[in-house]
Enzyme design. Structure first.
Site, mmCIF file in Angstrom:
data_model
loop_
_atom_site.group_PDB
_atom_site.id
_atom_site.type_symbol
_atom_site.label_atom_id
_atom_site.label_comp_id
_atom_site.label_asym_id
_atom_site.label_seq_id
_atom_site.Cartn_x
_atom_site.Cartn_y
_atom_site.Cartn_z
ATOM 1 N N CYS A 56 44.934 40.385 33.081
ATOM 2 C CA CYS A 56 45.553 39.940 34.330
ATOM 3 C C CYS A 56 46.777 39.074 34.051
ATOM 4 O O CYS A 56 46.699 38.118 33.273
ATOM 5 C CB CYS A 56 44.543 39.151 35.160
ATOM 6 S SG CYS A 56 45.205 38.599 36.751
ATOM 7 N N GLY B 33 45.149 52.814 34.468
ATOM 8 C CA GLY B 33 46.545 52.630 34.849
ATOM 9 C C GLY B 33 47.181 53.867 35.447
ATOM 10 O O GLY B 33 47.382 54.847 34.737
ATOM 11 N N GLY B 34 47.464 53.838 36.748
ATOM 12 C CA GLY B 34 48.237 54.890 37.381
ATOM 13 C C GLY B 34 47.542 56.224 37.530
ATOM 14 O O GLY B 34 48.191 57.233 37.825
ATOM 15 N N ARG C 84 43.790 51.478 42.046
ATOM 16 C CA ARG C 84 44.215 51.531 43.444
ATOM 17 C C ARG C 84 43.853 52.840 44.134
ATOM 18 O O ARG C 84 43.576 52.860 45.338
ATOM 19 C CB ARG C 84 45.719 51.276 43.527
ATOM 20 C CG ARG C 84 46.082 49.796 43.383
ATOM 21 C CD ARG C 84 47.564 49.587 43.175
ATOM 22 N NE ARG C 84 47.977 50.000 41.834
ATOM 23 C CZ ARG C 84 49.236 50.091 41.436
ATOM 24 N NH1 ARG C 84 50.210 49.840 42.292
ATOM 25 N NH2 ARG C 84 49.522 50.440 40.195
ATOM 26 N N GLN D 108 33.152 41.034 35.972
ATOM 27 C CA GLN D 108 34.299 40.665 35.153
ATOM 28 C C GLN D 108 34.496 39.155 35.194
ATOM 29 O O GLN D 108 34.573 38.565 36.277
ATOM 30 C CB GLN D 108 35.593 41.341 35.596
ATOM 31 C CG GLN D 108 36.706 41.070 34.577
ATOM 32 C CD GLN D 108 38.053 41.633 34.955
ATOM 33 O OE1 GLN D 108 38.644 41.222 35.949
ATOM 34 N NE2 GLN D 108 38.560 42.560 34.142
ATOM 35 N N LYS E 285 38.650 44.149 28.768
ATOM 36 C CA LYS E 285 39.714 44.912 29.429
ATOM 37 C C LYS E 285 41.034 44.246 29.096
ATOM 38 O O LYS E 285 41.204 43.041 29.314
ATOM 39 C CB LYS E 285 39.516 44.966 30.941
ATOM 40 C CG LYS E 285 40.520 45.864 31.672
ATOM 41 C CD LYS E 285 40.140 46.035 33.141
ATOM 42 C CE LYS E 285 41.014 47.097 33.812
ATOM 43 N NZ LYS E 285 42.397 46.667 34.047
ATOM 44 N N PRO F 201 38.105 46.456 38.303
ATOM 45 C CA PRO F 201 38.028 45.169 39.000
ATOM 46 C C PRO F 201 39.372 44.863 39.627
ATOM 47 O O PRO F 201 40.404 44.883 38.950
ATOM 48 C CB PRO F 201 37.690 44.176 37.877
ATOM 49 C CG PRO F 201 38.183 44.830 36.618
ATOM 50 C CD PRO F 201 38.074 46.301 36.835
ATOM 51 N N MET F 202 39.382 44.599 40.945
ATOM 52 C CA MET F 202 40.643 44.345 41.645
ATOM 53 C C MET F 202 40.481 43.151 42.571
ATOM 54 O O MET F 202 39.641 43.160 43.476
ATOM 55 C CB MET F 202 41.073 45.597 42.440
ATOM 56 C CG MET F 202 41.469 46.760 41.551
ATOM 57 S SD MET F 202 41.877 48.283 42.478
ATOM 58 C CE MET F 202 40.222 48.898 42.833
#
Length: 326
Positions: A93, A205-206, A227, A63, A132, A10-11
């Site tokens: 977040c 993450g990453g 991303r 989310q 999350k 979720p972004m």
């Protein structure tokens, strides 16, 4: 339980319904997540605008952001009614807005409250309720904070914990810096899975490639791409074959856009602006000859009030089809 080997995070401002429709054309199996939506928005806002989605997006998870068990339960019921496959609680977040509302990463400090929220949602809905989180916030010791949160939410009925394997620094770092500056500590998720084999652990993450994802899957149950899935969406193209045993041909980038265009036309007929959709496709040809011209043409022309799907068709001509077949 949903197949969560690969999911898309979720972004905020990114994983809206248009982006999810687009990503689903690349991977039929990756689990997709909405942007975080607050309980207040779900309960009091324009639900069709906030929660509506195309049936082709399944499997798709909502989310939620919030910290009041009753409000989260009501929001979860509403989301379930819209047809979502999972409800996920945001405990990661780090934005100022989230902190002021007493939800997001600051809830890492209140694992008992998070457990109460999970229990309330579990009682309200039949679909899975997941969490999350980060590995800790500020001066918390991840060796204590992460396992404590995991145990409490598991005991409340949460079967899946998604671990963004960084700390969140609520004091001293901006939300953007919190996505990059704190070091990644994947071993925290690995150790948690080893200590709690009955709980599904997803690492986030990453992670930028499917080779990296495969390496993580030797230690945990799933990998969440963030991303990388947005900025280079074609990274998802081999997900179905590699992780879910699919045999269908992988669509080319041009084929993805050709399948996206009817959706674009339909949304335009409803008054949705082209830019709201085209902004999500800019990274599709990343690294290929003509990619820069493709991005530039869309960026310059899609924001115009009278822009039509022809903008995308014209942009596609900058990337020769044959370069995908080499």
């Amino acid at each position: 339980m949903l197949g969560k080997k690969i999911s898309v995070a979720p972004m905020m401002d990114w994983t809206d319904r248009h982006d999810r429709f687009f990503l689903r054309l690349i991977s039929a199996r990756a689990l997709l997540y909405t942007e975080m939506v607050t309980t207040g928005a779900v309960i009091h806002g324009d639900r069709e605008h906030l929660l509506g989605f195309d049936a082709s997006e399944h499997p798709v998870a909502m989310q939620l952001g919030g910290s009041e068990p009753d409000a989260l339960a009501e929001a979860a019921r509403i989301a379930e009614g819209f047809g979502y496959d999972e409800i996920n609680l945001n405990v990661g977040c780090p934005s100022d807005r989230v902190q002021s509302g007493r939800f997001g990463a600051c809830l890492m400090r209140e694992p008992a409250l998070v457990a109460q929220c999970v229990a309330a949602m579990k009682q309200a809905v039949a679909i899975p309720v997941t969490v999350k989180c980060r590995i800790g916030v500020d001066e918390q010791d991840p060796d204590i904070a992460l396992p404590d949160l995991a145990r409490q939410v598991r005991d409340a009925g949460c079967e899946t914990l998604i671990v963004h394997a960084r700390k969140a620094w609520l004091e001293g770092l901006s939300p953007k810096e919190n996505r990059d500056v704190p070091p990644l500590e994947y071993h925290r998720a690995y150790d948690l899975k080893a200590a709690m084999p009955d709980m599904e652990i997803i690492v986030n993450g990453g992670i930028t490639t499917l080779d990296e994802a495969a390496a993580h899957l030797a230690h945990v149950d799933g990998v969440m791409l963030g991303r990388a899935a947005y900025q280079t969406p074609y990274v998802l193209a081999e997900v179905d074959r590699r992780f879910y045993g699919a045999t269908a041909p992988v669509p080319t980038r041009h084929e993805v856009l050709e399948r996206f265009l009817p959706y674009v036309e339909e949304q335009l007929s409803r008054g949705i602006h082209l830019h709201a959709m085209s902004r999500h496709i800019l990274g599709l040809f990343q690294g290929m000859p003509g990619a820069r011209a493709f991005r530039r043409h869309i960026s310059e022309n899609a924001p115009r009030k009278d822009a039509t799907a022809q903008v995308i068709r014209d942009a596609m001509t900058f990337v020769p089809r044959e370069v995908e077949l080499v």
